[in-house]
Design a protein around this motif. Structure first.
Motif, PDB file in Angstrom:
ATOM      1  N   GLU A 100      81.566  25.543  80.836  1.00  0.00           N
ATOM      2  CA  GLU A 100      80.543  25.864  81.841  1.00  0.00           C
ATOM      3  C   GLU A 100      80.936  27.115  82.632  1.00  0.00           C
ATOM      4  OE1 GLU A 100      78.234  23.894  85.696  1.00  0.00           O
ATOM      5  OE2 GLU A 100      79.572  22.649  84.462  1.00  0.00           O
ATOM      6  N   GLU A 123      76.544  19.093  77.415  1.00  0.00           N
ATOM      7  CA  GLU A 123      76.293  18.808  78.834  1.00  0.00           C
ATOM      8  C   GLU A 123      76.542  20.031  79.713  1.00  0.00           C
ATOM      9  OE1 GLU A 123      74.688  16.178  79.623  1.00  0.00           O
ATOM     10  OE2 GLU A 123      74.849  15.499  77.535  1.00  0.00           O
ATOM     11  N   GLN A 126      73.553  22.295  79.523  1.00  0.00           N
ATOM     12  CA  GLN A 126      72.457  21.781  80.348  1.00  0.00           C
ATOM     13  C   GLN A 126      72.671  22.097  81.832  1.00  0.00           C
ATOM     14  OE1 GLN A 126      69.521  20.166  79.287  1.00  0.00           O
ATOM     15  NE2 GLN A 126      70.229  20.936  77.311  1.00  0.00           N
ATOM     16  N   LYS A 127      73.893  21.948  82.297  1.00  0.00           N
ATOM     17  CA  LYS A 127      74.188  22.220  83.711  1.00  0.00           C
ATOM     18  C   LYS A 127      74.022  23.708  84.030  1.00  0.00           C
ATOM     19  CE  LYS A 127      77.501  18.420  84.356  1.00  0.00           C
ATOM     20  NZ  LYS A 127      78.933  18.101  84.601  1.00  0.00           N
ATOM     21  N   ALA A 129      72.305  25.972  82.348  1.00  0.00           N
ATOM     22  CA  ALA A 129      70.919  26.407  82.146  1.00  0.00           C
ATOM     23  C   ALA A 129      70.029  26.019  83.319  1.00  0.00           C
ATOM     24  CB  ALA A 129      70.373  25.809  80.854  1.00  0.00           C
ATOM     25  N   ALA A 130      70.301  24.869  83.919  1.00  0.00           N
ATOM     26  CA  ALA A 130      69.484  24.421  85.054  1.00  0.00           C
ATOM     27  C   ALA A 130      69.605  25.372  86.239  1.00  0.00           C
ATOM     28  CB  ALA A 130      69.902  23.013  85.461  1.00  0.00           C
ATOM     29  N   ASP A 131      70.772  26.002  86.394  1.00  0.00           N
ATOM     30  CA  ASP A 131      70.999  26.919  87.509  1.00  0.00           C
ATOM     31  C   ASP A 131      70.681  28.370  87.158  1.00  0.00           C
ATOM     32  OD1 ASP A 131      71.871  24.844  89.108  1.00  0.00           O
ATOM     33  OD2 ASP A 131      73.993  25.126  88.604  1.00  0.00           O
ATOM     34  N   PRO A 133      67.812  29.886  85.239  1.00  0.00           N
ATOM     35  CA  PRO A 133      66.543  29.800  84.507  1.00  0.00           C
ATOM     36  C   PRO A 133      66.132  31.075  83.795  1.00  0.00           C
ATOM     37  CG  PRO A 133      66.146  29.945  86.871  1.00  0.00           C
ATOM     38  CD  PRO A 133      67.621  29.739  86.706  1.00  0.00           C
ATOM     39  N   LYS A 144      69.726  18.281  72.941  1.00  0.00           N
ATOM     40  CA  LYS A 144      69.040  18.337  74.231  1.00  0.00           C
ATOM     41  C   LYS A 144      68.474  19.734  74.470  1.00  0.00           C
ATOM     42  CE  LYS A 144      71.583  14.713  76.692  1.00  0.00           C
ATOM     43  NZ  LYS A 144      72.367  14.402  77.917  1.00  0.00           N
ATOM     44  N   ALA A 146      65.688  22.304  76.836  1.00  0.00           N
ATOM     45  CA  ALA A 146      65.105  22.521  78.160  1.00  0.00           C
ATOM     46  C   ALA A 146      64.221  23.751  78.048  1.00  0.00           C
ATOM     47  CB  ALA A 146      66.203  22.721  79.210  1.00  0.00           C
ATOM     48  N   ASN A 148      64.684  26.658  78.963  1.00  0.00           N
ATOM     49  CA  ASN A 148      65.466  27.831  78.556  1.00  0.00           C
ATOM     50  C   ASN A 148      66.627  27.470  77.630  1.00  0.00           C
ATOM     51  OD1 ASN A 148      66.749  26.529  80.734  1.00  0.00           O
ATOM     52  ND2 ASN A 148      67.788  28.411  81.384  1.00  0.00           N
ATOM     53  N   SER A 297      61.852  27.596  73.207  1.00  0.00           N
ATOM     54  CA  SER A 297      62.732  26.447  73.093  1.00  0.00           C
ATOM     55  C   SER A 297      62.292  25.607  71.902  1.00  0.00           C
ATOM     56  CB  SER A 297      62.677  25.619  74.382  1.00  0.00           C
ATOM     57  OG  SER A 297      63.490  24.471  74.269  1.00  0.00           O
TER      58      SER A 297
END
Length: 385
Positions: A100, A123, A126-127, A129-131, A133, A144, A146, A148, A297
């Protein structure tokens, strides 16, 4: 191309944190360190028109297999797209929080497209990518997605099946073996597909599996191969990232396959063929789409049909009728007239999982957690089920 190792990246992040702390004044070091870990604004506004692309690898680029092939794909797109893109990579990134931090630092350096090339990064992708965008993430072998985040994979089980055909025609002990990495559906699917290929030639073929629980550990891979040979195996496949299994086979006078990359040069006497992945077609598609504003995506799973996997460098001493079987199966995979997972298929307890003529769908294939008939033992984690 820019090659940044993990230590350099982490050192850069640390120096940034110190600089921010100095600006903030005494007693603010902890607060100042946070922006350095998640520099989203820097990624949101690239300084140049050039598309910056970063690759994160789980093993060294010199592994001769998984990571080596990903890096060949990176080099291919750099050559194809020229000054429209700039690529960089970080190798040997563990499947931990380090992943990460590396991705966030990549984004902070202006990379708008990041390829994370191992399942265990899921995981952390995912973390991050969430921050972030405005950064596009591509995660290899994950499931998984998302807004992006796209996932992609190669149907390596098709290459494993083609290798199995050769193994079925070459094994004298009628016992083949697999050195396996991590017990996830992808790996279990490859083991079973290899065995199904061998049994398509000789239904009496049996198989043994040894797990090393790592993607890249040459000493453990060699030890596992030795164990299989001592157990009566004379032909081996692998789902690990180094040529250690092939080298061990040559040392012991046995036969084996290369995996992911062309490993023929590492042990030419033992080499029966290499199930080679070509990431270039997919990477070309992604870069083309991104440059054209068409990135999307989703989940992308390519195989023989798309030119993403094949069994190459089949040994000269493999009988012609076996080579013909490989060619027929390859042609069927390419034109859609053949599917590896076509019933009847039973697990090694005798339970029928696919009826005669039934073709497995993607849901079945991505959830495989059993051994097919003829494979010894149970998949780790399913022993009590």
């Amino acid at each position: 191309m820019q090659h940044l190792n993990k230590r350099t990246l982490l050192k850069t992040a640390a120096l940034s944190a110190i600089a921010l702390a100095a600006l903030a004044g005494c007693g603010k070091k902890e607060e100042a360190a946070a922006p350095a870990a998640a520099p989203a604004p820097a990624a949101a506004a690239p300084a140049a028109d050039k598309l910056k692309i970063a690759f994160m690898y789980v093993s060294p680029i010199g592994d001769g297999g998984w990571t080596f092939q990903h890096d060949l794909g990176r080099k291919a797109i750099q050559e194809k797209f020229g000054d429209k893109i700039e690529t960089s990579f970080v190798e040997s990134v563990p499947e931990s929080a380090d992943a990460e931090r590396v991705m966030r630092d990549m984004a902070g350096q202006g990379n708008q497209l990041i390829f994370a090339t191992s399942f265990g990064y899921q995981e952390f992708v995912q973390k991050a990518a969430a921050d972030l965008p405005d950064v596009k993430f591509e995660h290899a072998t994950g499931y998984k997605q998302a807004a992006n985040v796209a996932t992609y994979d190669t149907k390596t089980f098709e290459g494993a099946y083609l290798a199995g055909i050769v193994a079925g025609g070459m094994s004298k002990t009628k016992t083949v073996g697999v050195v396996a990495s991590v017990p996830i559906p992808e790996v279990v699917r490859n083991i079973n597909s290899f065995v199904l290929g061998a049994q398509s030639v000789d239904p009496s073929i049996k198989a043994k599996v040894v797990w090393v629980n790592e993607w890249f550990s040459p000493p453990k891979e060699a030890e596992a191969a030795t164990s299989l040979i001592n157990g009566g195996v004379d032909v081996m496949y692998q789902n690990t990232n180094s040529p250690a299994v092939l080298k061990t086979a040559e040392e012991r006078g046995m036969r084996a396959f290369g995996k992911d990359g062309d490993m023929s040069a590492f042990a030419p006497k033992a080499h029966l063929g290499s199930a080679v992945i070509d990431w270039t077609p997919y990477y070309t598609k992604v870069v083309t789409d991104t440059l054209g504003g068409q990135w999307q995506s989703g989940n992308f799973w390519w195989g023989v049909k798309e030119g993403a996997i094949d069994l190459l460098k089949i040994a000269d001493d493999v009988p012609q009728d076996i080579k013909d079987r490989v060619a027929k199966a390859r042609a069927g995979l390419k034109d859609g007239s053949f599917a590896v997972w076509t019933g009847p298929v039973k697990d090694n307890t005798g339970k029928e999982l696919l009826g005669a003529g039934q073709v497995a769908d993607d849901k079945f294939l991505t959830g495989i957690n059993f051994y097919v008939a003829g494979v010894e033992g149970k998949v780790p984690g399913t022993e009590g089920k």
